[in-house]
Structures are given as C-alpha cells and as structure tokens.
Design a protein around this motif. Structure first.
Motif, PDB file in Angstrom:
ATOM      1  N   PRO A  48      40.811  37.594  32.342  1.00 15.07           N
ATOM      2  CA  PRO A  48      40.360  37.390  33.722  1.00 15.07           C
ATOM      3  C   PRO A  48      39.080  36.559  33.745  1.00 15.07           C
ATOM      4  O   PRO A  48      38.453  36.332  32.708  1.00 15.07           O
ATOM      5  CB  PRO A  48      40.128  38.810  34.237  1.00 15.07           C
ATOM      6  CG  PRO A  48      40.051  39.675  33.043  1.00 15.07           C
ATOM      7  CD  PRO A  48      40.754  38.979  31.930  1.00 15.07           C
ATOM      8  N   GLN A  52      36.972  36.481  40.050  1.00 15.78           N
ATOM      9  CA  GLN A  52      38.359  36.837  40.377  1.00 15.78           C
ATOM     10  C   GLN A  52      38.387  38.160  41.125  1.00 15.78           C
ATOM     11  O   GLN A  52      37.687  39.104  40.780  1.00 15.78           O
ATOM     12  CB  GLN A  52      39.173  36.939  39.087  1.00 15.78           C
ATOM     13  CG  GLN A  52      40.636  37.174  39.281  1.00 15.78           C
ATOM     14  CD  GLN A  52      41.408  37.133  37.951  1.00 15.78           C
ATOM     15  OE1 GLN A  52      40.830  36.935  36.893  1.00 15.78           O
ATOM     16  NE2 GLN A  52      42.702  37.330  38.032  1.00 15.78           N
ATOM     17  N   LEU A  54      40.780  41.359  42.363  1.00 15.61           N
ATOM     18  CA  LEU A  54      41.966  42.064  41.895  1.00 15.61           C
ATOM     19  C   LEU A  54      42.266  43.249  42.804  1.00 15.61           C
ATOM     20  O   LEU A  54      41.339  43.896  43.310  1.00 15.61           O
ATOM     21  CB  LEU A  54      41.754  42.565  40.461  1.00 15.61           C
ATOM     22  CG  LEU A  54      41.432  41.506  39.413  1.00 15.61           C
ATOM     23  CD1 LEU A  54      40.900  42.148  38.150  1.00 15.61           C
ATOM     24  CD2 LEU A  54      42.668  40.665  39.122  1.00 15.61           C
TER      25      LEU A  54
END
Length: 141
Positions: A48, A52, A54
């Motif tokens: 990752p 980012q 999630l």
C-alpha cells in the motif's frame, strides 16, 4: 473486491480478534498495524501507499470504517519500536509483548494455511510492514 471504490482491508481473520481490532480502530485506540511483507509477495500485490484510503471490513465482511494510511515502513521484525507496538491499540506495554502476540498469530494454523506453508515461522530478519493510519470516518450500515 472494492467497496465504494476503495480497496478493502481485513484485520486478522473473521472472529473475536477482528472484532476487537475493528472496535479499537473505531474508538481511535488503534492507529497502527503490522503485516508481513511475504503476504503481499505471495499474493503478488503491491505494498500500500501513504495517502491511500481503505475500507475496513468487520467479521461479517461489511464495511465499517474508512482509514487513510499516513506512514509505511518496511523493517525487520527485530526493529519494530515501542511507539508502533503501543499504537496497535491492543494493550501491549512492551515490544516483547507485542512480538509474542504477533508471533502467536503469525504462527497460527490459519495464517500458515493462508501462506501455504504449514511450517512458517518468523525470526528477527522477517520483513514487517509497519503501517500507521488515521480514521477518516465510520461507515454506518
């Protein structure tokens, strides 16, 4: 599988441990997590990236939160520090406690089956992905 355009993230396996970890994320007690680099390599997944977002899923595979990765470090297991261990939000008071808890999980039958290696073990040189994140929002069902 994506949820609302976000990649999903699972903490532990479905059941009591995942429920505990998800509750700690939702309460703000858990702001870091650890994974094994070999998990990504085995799945041929890229690591990752900072920034980012999630979707966190619960034991019933329902999205319950969105987190954003704020720091990622790949380091040998022996180099995991106390700040990271404490911020996992699982009540660890030392790196030794953190390591014992994680070794128990990583050496479990479920994890060994997931990795396809019934004799899998970690050691001081095993590469760990230490991730720091922030809770962006809880997702209401």
């Amino acid at each position: 599988m994506e949820i609302g355009g976000l990649s999903r993230v699972e903490f532990a396996f479905p059941g009591p441990l995942r429920d505990q970890l998800v509750a700690a994320i939702l309460s703000g007690a858990k702001t870091s997590t650890s994974g094994l680099v070999v998990e990504y390599e085995r799945e041929n997944e890229p690591l990752p990236k900072v920034g980012q977002q999630l979707a966190v899923v619960d034991s019933e595979d329902r999205p319950v939160a969105v987190i954003e990765l704020t720091e990622l470090r790949v380091l040998p297991l022996a180099a995991v520090d106390l700040r990271h261990a404490l911020d996992e939000g699982e009540g660890y008071q030392s790196v030794a406690e953190w390591r014992a808890g994680h070794e128990s999980f990583w050496h479990s039958a479920e994890m060994r089956a997931e990795l396809g290696d019934p004799g899998f073990t970690v050691n001081d040189d095993t590469l760990v992905l230490a991730q720091r994140f922030r809770l962006v929002r809880a997702v209401r069902g």
